[in-house]
Design an enzyme around this catalytic site. Structure first.
Site, PDB file in Angstrom:
ATOM      1  N   THR A  27       2.517   2.663   5.401  1.00 17.91           N
ATOM      2  CA  THR A  27       3.074   1.416   5.440  1.00 17.91           C
ATOM      3  C   THR A  27       2.363   0.576   4.404  1.00 17.91           C
ATOM      4  OG1 THR A  27       1.029   0.876   6.786  1.00 17.91           O
ATOM      5  CG2 THR A  27       3.135   1.464   7.727  1.00 17.91           C
ATOM      6  N   GLY A  28       2.904  -0.447   3.917  1.00 15.44           N
ATOM      7  CA  GLY A  28       2.398  -1.551   2.867  1.00 15.44           C
ATOM      8  C   GLY A  28       2.558  -3.044   3.529  1.00 15.44           C
ATOM      9  N   TYR A  83     -10.256   2.114   6.319  1.00 12.52           N
ATOM     10  CA  TYR A  83      -9.419   1.758   5.065  1.00 12.52           C
ATOM     11  C   TYR A  83      -9.832   0.858   4.229  1.00 12.52           C
ATOM     12  CZ  TYR A  83      -4.680   1.030   3.154  1.00 12.52           C
ATOM     13  OH  TYR A  83      -3.596   1.057   2.291  1.00 12.52           O
ATOM     14  N   SER A  84     -10.080   1.205   2.791  1.00 12.35           N
ATOM     15  CA  SER A  84     -10.688   0.422   1.750  1.00 12.35           C
ATOM     16  C   SER A  84      -9.564   0.446   0.350  1.00 12.35           C
ATOM     17  CB  SER A  84     -12.041   0.818   1.540  1.00 12.35           C
ATOM     18  OG  SER A  84     -12.441   0.165   0.454  1.00 12.35           O
ATOM     19  N   ASN A  85      -9.079  -0.793   0.052  1.00  7.70           N
ATOM     20  CA  ASN A  85      -8.550  -0.608  -1.442  1.00  7.70           C
ATOM     21  C   ASN A  85      -9.420  -0.321  -2.252  1.00  7.70           C
ATOM     22  OD1 ASN A  85      -5.741  -1.540  -0.495  1.00  7.70           O
ATOM     23  ND2 ASN A  85      -6.939  -3.467   0.284  1.00  7.70           N
ATOM     24  N   SER A 115       0.892  -1.167  -0.075  1.00  8.07           N
ATOM     25  CA  SER A 115       0.161   0.081  -0.076  1.00  8.07           C
ATOM     26  C   SER A 115       0.784   1.296  -0.001  1.00  8.07           C
ATOM     27  CB  SER A 115      -0.962  -0.030   1.215  1.00  8.07           C
ATOM     28  OG  SER A 115      -2.120  -0.787   1.161  1.00  8.07           O
TER      29      SER A 115
END
Length: 400
Positions: free
Chosen positions: A343-344, A202-204, A96
């Site tokens: 962050t990812g 949070y939503s992709n 992300s």
């Protein structure tokens, strides 16, 4: 694809075997990177890296920069059953962290007058029939209320699954190609989590839509715009957007996904996988050096006009102690030590990219997961604590 089973410390390990796989490793460059900067290795960072490996990481690569210079090093191994260290300059999937690049492109388009932060997304992407209250800003800030296509949480706290992301279901689908339109429509078939703008979640799906928005406004894919506007101008030679390509170009460490199946712990080498499920929400490959160049340029005003950078850093609470802007988070790592970045994470790797507001201290790292049971809460707690400590020690000089 064929899968072979082997045992490491009593754990059954499944290794994906594909034609043309080669072992990537650069022990010389890793050792040289450590040696060159050993005289100014940040206090406590080496210990935190070793603790990260002890918690279940296969390998760790870290870069710490301040006004005196930089240090880069690695710990662990680049591949299980081998003693080669990860290259400190190796490439990895950033997850992300991709979102910070995408948000930067969207804000550049805002600066060019081609889209407005408070435009209804439906104005640009009418084919999805989105609630007209959902704005571009809400997508960037995860306040749209749209279901997360990789999985979400129902109001009663139970899990609401998305596409196959974990366990045997993920392994069976790791080379599947997803179309962004397919992912968006899957998400929109689910009820909204809350009214647009009501709160953060949070939503992709938000960034999948932003990728499509960039394509609609510019006439080219979002990846092309990221490359033209950020990657090439900054000379990010280790950064790429793979699309459906399964490999990681150049030197890189292997990463593993551990899960329970049939009462047995399986660990699969998932270094090669189709990242189309992530797209604009998290497909990018990069290096710690490139991420440092990017975050320094971004916060230093090289990519956005002052007014747009200010918009990016208008923070709202996330409810977990952090604050979010537009493609960036603000996190308090310790007393008097606050970082801005992202962050990812994928099923098999964790990435951090953070800087102090004045760019005086910056840290980027990649952790490749090893033979660990990702579904065990105790294992996850220990692993999460280790990478939080690594981030805190690297940025603040002390662990909580």
């Amino acid at each position: 694809m064929r899968t072979s089973l082997l045992r490491i410390g009593g754990v059954v390990v499944a290794t994906a075997l594909l034609t043309g796989i080669t072992v990537q490793g650069a022990v010389a460059s890793s050792e040289q990177a450590d040696a060159v900067h050993a005289e100014r290795e940040p206090a406590g960072v080496r210990q935190a890296m070793d603790e990260m490996v002890a918690a279940g990481a296969a390998g760790v690569v870290v870069r710490v920069s301040d006004r005196r210079g930089e240090w880069a090093g690695s710990a662990g191994v680049a591949e299980l059953r081998r003693s080669v260290k990860p290259s400190a300059d190796g490439r990895f999937r950033v997850g992300s962290v991709t979102k910070s690049f995408v948000a930067t492109v969207v804000l550049q388009l805002v600066g060019e007058g081609r889209v407005g932060l408070d435009d209804p997304v439906d104005r640009h992407l009418p084919r999805y029939g989105l609630d007209r209250r959902v704005t571009v800003r809400m997508l960037l800030q995860h306040t749209s209320g749209l279901f997360n296509y990789t999985g979400d949480v129902r109001p009663d706290g139970t899990s609401d699954p998305g596409i196959p992301m974990w366990g045997q279901d993920y392994v069976d689908n790791m080379f599947r190609t997803y179309r962004t339109d397919e992912l968006v429509r899957f998400a929109l078939a689910k009820p909204a989590r809350f009214a647009p703008g009501a709160r953060y979640s949070y939503s992709n799906t938000n960034y999948a839509l932003l990728g499509l928005l960039i394509e609609k406004v510019t006439g080219t894919g979002y990846a092309t715009q990221v490359e033209r506007r950020i990657v090439k101008p900054l000379g990010l030679r280790g950064t790429s957007l793979p699309g459906t390509r399964t490999g990681i170009p150049g030197p890189h460490a292997h990463s593993y996904f551990g899960y329970r199946h049939g009462g047995e712990l399986k660990v699969v080498d998932v270094t090669r996988m189709n990242p189309s499920w992530a797209g604009a929400a998290g497909e990018m490959i990069s290096t710690t050096r490139d991420l440092d160049t990017f975050i320094s340029a971004l916060l230093g005003g090289r990519l956005l006009a002052p007014s747009l950078l200010a918009e990016m850093r208008k923070w709202v609470p996330t409810g977990d102690g952090n604050r979010i802007g537009l493609g960036l988070f603000q996190t308090e790592f310790g007393p008097g030590c606050t970082g801005q970045g992202h962050t990812g994470g994928t099923q098999s790797a964790t990435t951090y990219m953070y800087s102090t507001a004045d760019r005086g201290k910056r840290v980027e790292f990649s952790v490749t997961h090893g033979a660990m049971d990702s579904g065990d809460p105790a294992v996850r707690t220990k692993f999460n604590a280790a990478y939080q400590k690594l981030a805190t020690v690297a940025l603040c000089g002390t662990g909580r």
